[in-house]
Design a protein around this motif. Structure first.
Motif, PDB file in Angstrom:
ATOM      1  N   GLY A  23       0.930  -1.193  -0.224  1.00  0.00           N
ATOM      2  CA  GLY A  23       0.054  -0.026  -0.029  1.00  0.00           C
ATOM      3  C   GLY A  23       0.887   1.382   0.029  1.00  0.00           C
ATOM      4  O   GLY A  23       1.984   1.165  -0.059  1.00  0.00           O
ATOM      5  N   PHE A  24       0.322   2.220  -0.050  1.00  0.00           N
ATOM      6  CA  PHE A  24       1.088   3.733   0.452  1.00  0.00           C
ATOM      7  C   PHE A  24       0.467   4.628   1.139  1.00  0.00           C
ATOM      8  O   PHE A  24      -0.805   4.429   1.476  1.00  0.00           O
ATOM      9  CB  PHE A  24       0.999   4.187  -1.418  1.00  0.00           C
ATOM     10  N   ILE A  25       1.116   5.597   1.662  1.00  0.00           N
ATOM     11  CA  ILE A  25       0.762   6.723   2.509  1.00  0.00           C
ATOM     12  C   ILE A  25       0.835   7.774   1.793  1.00  0.00           C
ATOM     13  O   ILE A  25       2.197   8.350   1.254  1.00  0.00           O
ATOM     14  CB  ILE A  25       1.568   6.471   3.864  1.00  0.00           C
ATOM     15  N   ARG A  26      -0.004   8.815   1.743  1.00  0.00           N
ATOM     16  CA  ARG A  26       0.009   9.975   1.236  1.00  0.00           C
ATOM     17  C   ARG A  26      -0.291  11.030   2.202  1.00  0.00           C
ATOM     18  O   ARG A  26      -1.166  10.956   3.063  1.00  0.00           O
ATOM     19  CB  ARG A  26      -1.110  10.013   0.232  1.00  0.00           C
ATOM     20  N   GLY A  27       0.095  12.165   1.987  1.00  0.00           N
ATOM     21  CA  GLY A  27      -0.079  13.317   3.044  1.00  0.00           C
ATOM     22  C   GLY A  27       0.332  14.583   2.929  1.00  0.00           C
ATOM     23  O   GLY A  27       1.016  15.223   3.661  1.00  0.00           O
ATOM     24  N   ARG A  28       0.366  15.006   1.632  1.00  0.00           N
ATOM     25  CA  ARG A  28       0.922  16.222   1.090  1.00  0.00           C
ATOM     26  C   ARG A  28       2.536  16.414   1.499  1.00  0.00           C
ATOM     27  O   ARG A  28       2.830  17.273   2.054  1.00  0.00           O
ATOM     28  CB  ARG A  28      -0.025  17.367   1.611  1.00  0.00           C
TER      29      ARG A  28
END
Length: 530
Positions: A322-327
């Motif tokens: 999966g992946f983590i996005r957060g600007r």
């Protein structure tokens, strides 16, 4: 000069030329070394005090480790009480004590017995209503030691990360409860390094139960208070810290980052910089089960209590990826990937001392150290040649070879040179002549007794051998102890001194004797120039 001596002379000359080549390469620009196929890319490394950088002393909160251990023991005791069908007992961890209470005397007695079964808890206070238990002294020391080792391991993995790591960084223990961290050369700015050190890095995955634009609106949905076992977590905008969304999730995570196998940052066309992650086999199975059971629900990805993203689960996610996005910016994504790869800190740490060393001070120290070494070398050479004449010239040539061997070995081993290391280098120059002085005085004694020059040289070297070895072995043992138990600059001094002792003994016993074998050698001479 016979054949055996020719081969020995050729071998020693080759050794000195090879290490001299490695030594002199350190004085060439880095671009020149990299452009040449014959020169090493990197020789002697410069320590923090010579090339500048950041120095920290960190204080892990080891009392938190004790409290965590008590929490684990509380769970163990509660599971045991459940097995024995004991009800009405109350357990609480507070002020580093496991506090136990029960209204019924029989329950209190059974509770006390179960707690003491752990063999690591002792009664701290007891009355008719409540008992308090604390870890035994030996177990407390073990818990604190384990906490220190875990902190050291995580910090080393973060800073020495093979992808985004810092070269030549120092992460070592200082005393019983402190950690020394040194990051040389401006490879990280102060704020980046602070984030790398202080961020706990505890990753959790939780299914979202409810959400609202603000925390107040979410809490307003529960007039009687939040259900037991639930909490509110927030997603914030990185630049302004403005709340973007509030989520209601369970207190206990559905999955944690302990099963992570890898994490990498990358640029995504849709979300910008993101952090890809992958689980190990067990984590992949659990992640697949979690997403299968919660299709069309949101999965909050929480790092250190803050939501970074809460994507909707459209289908079961197999493969444990999966992946983590957060600007994120590219730097933030890279450091987050390092933290996730290294694992979470088991306990919080505080920066107790922080120092920044400028490279200008280091450059000035190098200049002064080189001048001191050259001045010391010239004075020693002048004394040797005036007092011992041609034999003094032999000692001076051996001393020069000694310096080339010393710096060459340090280059080959990619040792780190510190300011105390320069002191060790200067000390080596002063001490290196001692072995030759012992040999020369022995030769003089033999000449005074009427021996021929050739016999005097042979006997002088043989008699001086054990005296030289004895004196240098004791100094070498001291240097090894300094290296083993010292930190930072002390280790730098110990490294230079240890290598200097070995090269000094070799130069005096091998190179100086070889020069005597070349001249006068087997020639009949009436007197030695000594």
């Amino acid at each position: 000069m016979n054949r055996a001596m020719r081969w020995r002379a050729l071998g020693v000359a080759t050794l000195v030329v090879l290490f001299g080549y490695l030594a002199l390469a350190n004085f060439l620009p880095a671009e020149t070394r990299r452009a040449s196929a014959l020169l090493p890319d990197q020789g002697v490394r410069l320590g923090l005090d010579l090339q500048g950088g950041i120095h920290w002393v960190l204080g892990p909160d080891l009392e938190v480790a004790v409290s965590h251990e008590l929490d684990v023991l509380r769970g163990t005791v509660e599971a045991r009480l459940e097995e024995l069908a004991v009800s009405g007992a109350r357990l609480l961890v507070d002020d580093q004590r496991l506090k136990a209470a029960a209204d019924d005397p029989d329950t209190r007695a059974e509770l006390r017995r179960v707690i003491l079964e752990t063999e690591v808890l002792r009664v701290a206070r007891e009355d008719d209503e409540q008992s308090e238990f604390a870890l035994t002294a030996d177990w407390t020391r073990e818990v604190r030691e384990r906490g220190m080792q875990q902190v050291l391991e995580v910090l080393r993995r973060r800073i020495d990360d093979p992808i985004q790591g810092v070269q030549d960084a120092v992460v070592t223990r200082q005393g019983a409860d402190r950690v020394l961290v040194q990051i040389p050369g401006g490879q990280l700015d102060r704020e980046q390094a602070r984030a790398l050190l202080r961020k706990t890095g505890f990753l959790e995955f939780k299914i979202v139960q409810a959400r609202a634009p603000t925390e107040e609106l979410l809490l307003a949905q529960y007039e009687q208070g939040l259900p037991e076992g639930f909490e509110v977590v927030l997603e914030r905008e990185a630049e302004t810290d403005r709340v973007l969304q509030a989520y209601l999730v369970r207190t206990s995570p559905d999955l944690t980052g302990e099963q992570l196998n890898d994490a990498r940052s990358r640029l995504d066309n849709r979300f910008g910089w993101v952090v890809d992650f992958s689980f190990n086999a067990d984590g992949a199975r659990r992640f697949g089960d979690l997403t299968k059971e919660n299709v069309n629900e949101q999965l909050a990805i929480i790092l250190d209590g803050q939501v970074h993203s809460a994507p909707s689960i459209e289908q079961r996610i197999g493969g444990g990826r999966g992946f983590i996005r957060g600007r994120f910016t590219s730097t933030e994504a890279s450091h987050l990937a390092v933290i996730l790869r290294a694992g979470s800190l088991p306990i919080p740490i505080q920066i107790e001392e922080e120092r920044t060393v400028g490279p200008a001070l280091g450059a000035d120290s190098i200049r002064r150290g080189v001048r001191a070494s050259i001045l010391g070398l010239l004075l020693v050479v002048a004394f040797a040649m005036v007092y011992y004449r041609r034999s003094g010239l032999y000692a001076s040539l051996a001393l020069l070879a000694n310096l080339l061997l010393l710096i060459g070995i340090m280059s080959l081993a990619k040792a780190t040179l510190t300011l105390p290391g320069i002191a060790g280098l200067v000390l080596t120059v002063g001490m290196a002549i001692d072995a030759n002085v012992i040999i020369f005085e022995r030769i003089r004694e033999e000449l005074r007794q009427g021996k021929t020059p050739r016999a005097a040289v042979r006997t002088g070297f043989n008699k001086a051998l054990w005296t030289i070895l004895d004196a240098n072995i004791t100094t070498l043992i001291t240097a090894i102890v300094l290296f083993q138990y010292g930190t930072g600059p002390i280790k730098g001094f110990a490294v230079t001194l240890s290598i200097g002792i070995l090269t000094s003994v070799f130069s005096a016993l091998v190179i100086t004797r070889l020069l005597y074998e070349i001249h006068p050698g087997s020639r009949p001479v009436r007197a030695l120039s000594i």
